[in-house]
Design a protein around this motif. Structure first.
Motif, PDB file in Angstrom:
ATOM      1  N   UNK A 103      -0.191 105.347  32.554  1.00 48.94           N
ATOM      2  CA  UNK A 103      -1.588 105.029  32.863  1.00 48.94           C
ATOM      3  C   UNK A 103      -1.688 104.062  34.048  1.00 48.94           C
ATOM      4  N   UNK A 104      -0.724 104.119  34.948  1.00 46.05           N
ATOM      5  CA  UNK A 104      -0.789 103.269  36.142  1.00 46.05           C
ATOM      6  C   UNK A 104      -1.914 103.767  37.045  1.00 46.05           C
ATOM      7  N   UNK A 105      -2.440 102.870  37.859  1.00 49.48           N
ATOM      8  CA  UNK A 105      -3.511 103.254  38.795  1.00 49.48           C
ATOM      9  C   UNK A 105      -3.043 104.376  39.717  1.00 49.48           C
ATOM     10  N   UNK A 106      -1.792 104.315  40.158  1.00 44.88           N
ATOM     11  CA  UNK A 106      -1.275 105.346  41.058  1.00 44.88           C
ATOM     12  C   UNK A 106      -1.226 106.715  40.376  1.00 44.88           C
ATOM     13  N   UNK A 107      -0.819 106.728  39.126  1.00 46.27           N
ATOM     14  CA  UNK A 107      -0.717 108.016  38.420  1.00 46.27           C
ATOM     15  C   UNK A 107      -2.087 108.592  38.075  1.00 46.27           C
ATOM     16  N   UNK A 108      -3.030 107.712  37.752  1.00 43.09           N
ATOM     17  CA  UNK A 108      -4.357 108.192  37.355  1.00 43.09           C
ATOM     18  C   UNK A 108      -5.220 108.573  38.542  1.00 43.09           C
ATOM     19  N   UNK A 109      -4.804 108.144  39.731  1.00 39.89           N
ATOM     20  CA  UNK A 109      -5.526 108.475  40.945  1.00 39.89           C
ATOM     21  C   UNK A 109      -6.980 108.027  40.823  1.00 39.89           C
ATOM     22  N   UNK A 110      -7.935 108.912  40.952  1.00 38.11           N
ATOM     23  CA  UNK A 110      -9.355 108.553  40.938  1.00 38.11           C
ATOM     24  C   UNK A 110      -9.917 108.269  39.557  1.00 38.11           C
ATOM     25  N   UNK A 111      -9.122 108.455  38.505  1.00 39.00           N
ATOM     26  CA  UNK A 111      -9.624 108.251  37.141  1.00 39.00           C
ATOM     27  C   UNK A 111      -9.404 106.828  36.640  1.00 39.00           C
ATOM     28  N   UNK A 112      -8.740 105.997  37.415  1.00 38.45           N
ATOM     29  CA  UNK A 112      -8.425 104.630  36.967  1.00 38.45           C
ATOM     30  C   UNK A 112      -9.692 103.816  36.723  1.00 38.45           C
ATOM     31  N   UNK A 113     -10.665 103.943  37.597  1.00 33.89           N
ATOM     32  CA  UNK A 113     -11.903 103.172  37.440  1.00 33.89           C
ATOM     33  C   UNK A 113     -12.643 103.595  36.170  1.00 33.89           C
ATOM     34  N   UNK A 114     -12.643 104.880  35.881  1.00 35.93           N
ATOM     35  CA  UNK A 114     -13.307 105.365  34.668  1.00 35.93           C
ATOM     36  C   UNK A 114     -12.575 104.867  33.426  1.00 35.93           C
ATOM     37  N   UNK A 115     -11.249 104.883  33.459  1.00 34.31           N
ATOM     38  CA  UNK A 115     -10.481 104.360  32.328  1.00 34.31           C
ATOM     39  C   UNK A 115     -10.790 102.887  32.125  1.00 34.31           C
ATOM     40  N   UNK A 116     -10.819 102.112  33.193  1.00 32.12           N
ATOM     41  CA  UNK A 116     -11.107 100.687  33.055  1.00 32.12           C
ATOM     42  C   UNK A 116     -12.507 100.465  32.485  1.00 32.12           C
ATOM     43  N   UNK A 117     -13.471 101.224  32.939  1.00 27.80           N
ATOM     44  CA  UNK A 117     -14.838 101.110  32.418  1.00 27.80           C
ATOM     45  C   UNK A 117     -14.867 101.418  30.917  1.00 27.80           C
ATOM     46  N   UNK A 118     -14.227 102.523  30.508  1.00 29.20           N
ATOM     47  CA  UNK A 118     -14.213 102.913  29.095  1.00 29.20           C
ATOM     48  C   UNK A 118     -13.419 101.914  28.251  1.00 29.20           C
ATOM     49  N   UNK A 119     -12.349 101.386  28.813  1.00 28.29           N
ATOM     50  CA  UNK A 119     -11.540 100.400  28.096  1.00 28.29           C
ATOM     51  C   UNK A 119     -12.336  99.117  27.861  1.00 28.29           C
ATOM     52  N   UNK A 179      -8.635  90.815  29.712  1.00 24.04           N
ATOM     53  CA  UNK A 179      -7.912  91.029  30.967  1.00 24.04           C
ATOM     54  C   UNK A 179      -6.449  91.368  30.718  1.00 24.04           C
ATOM     55  N   UNK A 180      -5.855  90.765  29.715  1.00 25.49           N
ATOM     56  CA  UNK A 180      -4.460  91.045  29.381  1.00 25.49           C
ATOM     57  C   UNK A 180      -4.295  92.497  28.954  1.00 25.49           C
ATOM     58  N   UNK A 181      -5.243  93.005  28.157  1.00 26.27           N
ATOM     59  CA  UNK A 181      -5.160  94.396  27.721  1.00 26.27           C
ATOM     60  C   UNK A 181      -5.368  95.347  28.898  1.00 26.27           C
ATOM     61  N   UNK A 182      -6.309  95.035  29.764  1.00 25.55           N
ATOM     62  CA  UNK A 182      -6.530  95.877  30.949  1.00 25.55           C
ATOM     63  C   UNK A 182      -5.263  95.883  31.811  1.00 25.55           C
TER      64      UNK A 182
END
Length: 141
Positions: free
Chosen positions: A93-109, A81-84
């Motif tokens: 890589x903020x959620x606002x900057x990534x827009x719709x890609x944030x969920x995919x980044x979190x899944x891959x991370x 959780x700390x790394x996420x």
């Protein structure tokens, strides 16, 4: 800064990064994943061009030309959780900057974390550096 700092004062430049040690092998894959989503090719160890000048060189040409360097190494263990949270706290890589890609980044991370640390506990070694610059007359006083 020469006019702003008291005669016996100093200037300090701090820099913190992952140390080049085996315990940090996972950080390259982590940076690659962030880069893939953020498009930030400078995320990680600095890539300097031929015109780049080290901070020490600037300090040596300044009123604060008596320069000391200090490094501290610290091993840290933290959870997934700390790394996420770290990823999404960074501007590139903020959620606002990534827009719709944030969920995919979190899944891959999270998939990467499970692969490199099945217990979801990661260890990193941080190197913190300080360059301390003083005026020559401050050294003699």
């Amino acid at each position: 800064l020469g006019a702003l700092i008291e005669p016996r004062g100093a200037v300090v430049h701090f820099h913190t990064h992952h140390a080049d040690v085996p315990a940090n092998a996972w950080t390259e894959r982590f940076r690659d994943l962030r880069r893939r989503y953020s498009g930030n090719r400078h995320d990680g160890p600095q890539e300097h061009g031929e015109r780049w000048v080290r901070h020490e060189a600037f300090m040596l040409r300044s009123p604060f030309r008596c320069v000391e360097a200090h490094s501290v190494f610290e091993e840290r263990t933290f959870d997934a959780e700390t790394l996420v949270d770290r990823v999404f706290s960074m501007s590139s890589s903020s959620r606002a900057r990534l827009d719709g890609r944030a969920e995919a980044l979190e899944r891959d991370l999270r998939a990467l974390i499970r692969e490199i640390a099945p217990d979801e506990r990661l260890t990193e070694v941080i190197e913190s550096n300080a360059l301390i610059g003083r005026r020559p007359d401050a050294q003699e006083a």
